[in-house]
Design a protein around this motif. Structure first.
Motif, PDB file in Angstrom:
ATOM      1  N   LYS A 217      83.983  68.891  87.096  1.00  0.00           N
ATOM      2  CA  LYS A 217      84.294  69.010  85.673  1.00  0.00           C
ATOM      3  C   LYS A 217      84.804  67.657  85.163  1.00  0.00           C
ATOM      4  O   LYS A 217      85.607  66.993  85.816  1.00  0.00           O
ATOM      5  CB  LYS A 217      85.370  70.074  85.447  1.00  0.00           C
ATOM      6  CG  LYS A 217      84.895  71.507  85.617  1.00  0.00           C
ATOM      7  CD  LYS A 217      84.060  71.946  84.433  1.00  0.00           C
ATOM      8  CE  LYS A 217      83.650  73.408  84.534  1.00  0.00           C
ATOM      9  NZ  LYS A 217      84.798  74.326  84.378  1.00  0.00           N
ATOM     10  N   ASP A 285      76.894  69.123  81.366  1.00  0.00           N
ATOM     11  CA  ASP A 285      76.072  70.316  81.193  1.00  0.00           C
ATOM     12  C   ASP A 285      76.840  71.337  80.361  1.00  0.00           C
ATOM     13  O   ASP A 285      77.920  71.039  79.824  1.00  0.00           O
ATOM     14  CB  ASP A 285      75.641  70.890  82.551  1.00  0.00           C
ATOM     15  CG  ASP A 285      76.824  71.370  83.398  1.00  0.00           C
ATOM     16  OD1 ASP A 285      77.953  71.503  82.857  1.00  0.00           O
ATOM     17  OD2 ASP A 285      76.626  71.616  84.599  1.00  0.00           O
ATOM     18  N   GLU A 286      76.315  72.551  80.259  1.00  0.00           N
ATOM     19  CA  GLU A 286      76.934  73.568  79.413  1.00  0.00           C
ATOM     20  C   GLU A 286      78.308  73.995  79.916  1.00  0.00           C
ATOM     21  O   GLU A 286      79.117  74.523  79.150  1.00  0.00           O
ATOM     22  CB  GLU A 286      76.008  74.788  79.321  1.00  0.00           C
ATOM     23  CG  GLU A 286      74.697  74.505  78.594  1.00  0.00           C
ATOM     24  CD  GLU A 286      73.791  75.718  78.545  1.00  0.00           C
ATOM     25  OE1 GLU A 286      74.143  76.733  79.185  1.00  0.00           O
ATOM     26  OE2 GLU A 286      72.747  75.651  77.869  1.00  0.00           O
ATOM     27  N   GLU A 287      78.578  73.769  81.189  1.00  0.00           N
ATOM     28  CA  GLU A 287      79.869  74.140  81.769  1.00  0.00           C
ATOM     29  C   GLU A 287      80.853  72.976  81.795  1.00  0.00           C
ATOM     30  O   GLU A 287      81.953  73.106  82.338  1.00  0.00           O
ATOM     31  CB  GLU A 287      79.665  74.666  83.200  1.00  0.00           C
ATOM     32  CG  GLU A 287      78.709  75.847  83.303  1.00  0.00           C
ATOM     33  CD  GLU A 287      79.206  77.057  82.533  1.00  0.00           C
ATOM     34  OE1 GLU A 287      80.437  77.262  82.506  1.00  0.00           O
ATOM     35  OE2 GLU A 287      78.374  77.780  81.959  1.00  0.00           O
ATOM     36  N   ARG A 289      80.339  70.111  83.319  1.00  0.00           N
ATOM     37  CA  ARG A 289      80.246  69.374  84.580  1.00  0.00           C
ATOM     38  C   ARG A 289      79.502  68.055  84.378  1.00  0.00           C
ATOM     39  O   ARG A 289      78.620  67.944  83.526  1.00  0.00           O
ATOM     40  CB  ARG A 289      79.548  70.219  85.646  1.00  0.00           C
ATOM     41  CG  ARG A 289      80.342  71.437  86.089  1.00  0.00           C
ATOM     42  CD  ARG A 289      79.636  72.144  87.233  1.00  0.00           C
ATOM     43  NE  ARG A 289      78.397  72.749  86.788  1.00  0.00           N
ATOM     44  CZ  ARG A 289      78.233  74.051  86.559  1.00  0.00           C
ATOM     45  NH1 ARG A 289      79.255  74.880  86.722  1.00  0.00           N
ATOM     46  NH2 ARG A 289      77.064  74.522  86.173  1.00  0.00           N
TER      47      ARG A 289
END
Length: 325
Positions: A217, A285-287, A289
């Motif tokens: 993250k 990315d969408e998370e 990360r």
């Protein structure tokens, strides 16, 4: 029919769906002769500005310049022969000011002063970008034929000029320009000296800070500016003894930084760079990360190589005409 909060919701009643074509000007990321690129059409005089910090004494210690740069965030520091002729002998960039890691440092302007490149007002942006990259500097002075200082430029000045002259929407995405790989990231629990060495040895303006124990993250960034701006000294070199444990990257990193998606348009990145004014923006990315890093110099290079003329592109748009209720 649906329900929301106990109220019946009628479905949308569409009388007719029309399809029409709209045209917009776009810049295609295709190979074109250098003479037809946007960077070749622009001159550095259009981006030059007055420097916020100027040095007249080549023997001035670098540690004495840090407070001035902290206040102004100046990227390019011209070294002038005297205040009267404004003859430019060389220059420093903010990157060099991260080298001293001790209050006792005796490094002077002369030790790190660049003599090249120096640009003439009519130099085109392609040449400027190429010279900055070849000489590994982040900006340089603009001088006249006699070497008299006219101004300075850095990557953010070039980016601002390119934005002003874009004749259309670039069909480039962040994923086309960004860099990928672990070499552009560092764990936030690493020691500060590891980040310092990575920036210096690889000539990187910044690193994306990640938490490896949280699936990479993104937590922030660390750049040469953090080493210039901080009033505290977290690493000891040049013969000093360690008096405190080595600090971690999380101690001085910049938090709350903007991020980009690989699918974002480069115009989104351009606007964020001009507001943020940091040399690197994380790509996630969408998370949240780590995916990669976008550096301002890579964006400038990509935009400068676009065609100077836009082409018209047709887009199909649906127009839904609703029935009157």
């Amino acid at each position: 029919m649906g329900r929301k909060d106990g109220v019946d919701i009628l479905p949308e009643r569409v009388k007719e769906v029309k399809v029409k074509e709209e045209k917009k000007a776009v810049l295609l990321p295709e190979e074109v002769p250098e003479e037809l690129t946007l960077g070749k059409a622009l001159q550095v005089r259009e981006a030059a500005r007055a420097p916020a910090v100027v040095v007249y004494n080549k023997h001035e210690l670098l540690v004495n310049l840090k407070p001035l740069v902290r206040k102004t965030d100046e990227e390019v520091i011209p070294v002038l022969r005297d205040p009267y002729t404004k003859r430019t002998d060389g220059f420093l960039t903010q990157f060099e000011l991260m080298v001293p890691t001790s209050h006792r440092s005796r490094f002077s302007v002369l030790d790190f002063m660049h003599e090249f490149p120096m640009f003439k007002p009519d130099d085109d942006l392609l040449r400027v970008v190429r010279e900055l990259e070849d000489k590994r500097v982040r900006g340089a002075p603009v001088v006249d034929e006699e070497g008299k200082l006219l101004g300075v430029v850095d990557y953010f000045d070039l980016l601002r000029l390119l934005k002003h002259h874009l004749p259309g929407e670039p069909e480039l995405k962040v994923k086309d320009v960004m860099r990928t790989g672990e070499e552009y990231a560092i764990d936030w629990n690493e020691k500060v000296n590891k980040a310092w060495h990575k920036l210096i040895n690889k000539f990187l303006p910044g690193l994306v800070v990640v938490a490896k124990d949280e699936e990479n993250k993104v937590k922030g960034i660390i750049t040469y500016k953090e080493f210039v701006k901080t009033n505290r000294w977290f690493i000891h070199r040049e013969g000093e003894h360690m008096s405190v444990p080595m600090a971690k990257v999380k101690t001085i990193m910049m938090r709350g930084v903007p991020s980009l998606s690989p699918e974002d348009s480069v115009t989104v990145a351009l606007d964020k760079f001009l507001v943020f004014r940091e040399p690197v923006i994380p790509v996630v990315d969408e998370e949240g990360r780590y995916v990669g890093a976008l550096f301002v110099e890579d964006l400038v290079r990509a935009l400068a190589r676009l065609p100077r003329k836009a082409v018209e592109k047709s887009e199909t748009v649906e127009v839904r005409e609703k029935e009157a209720s």
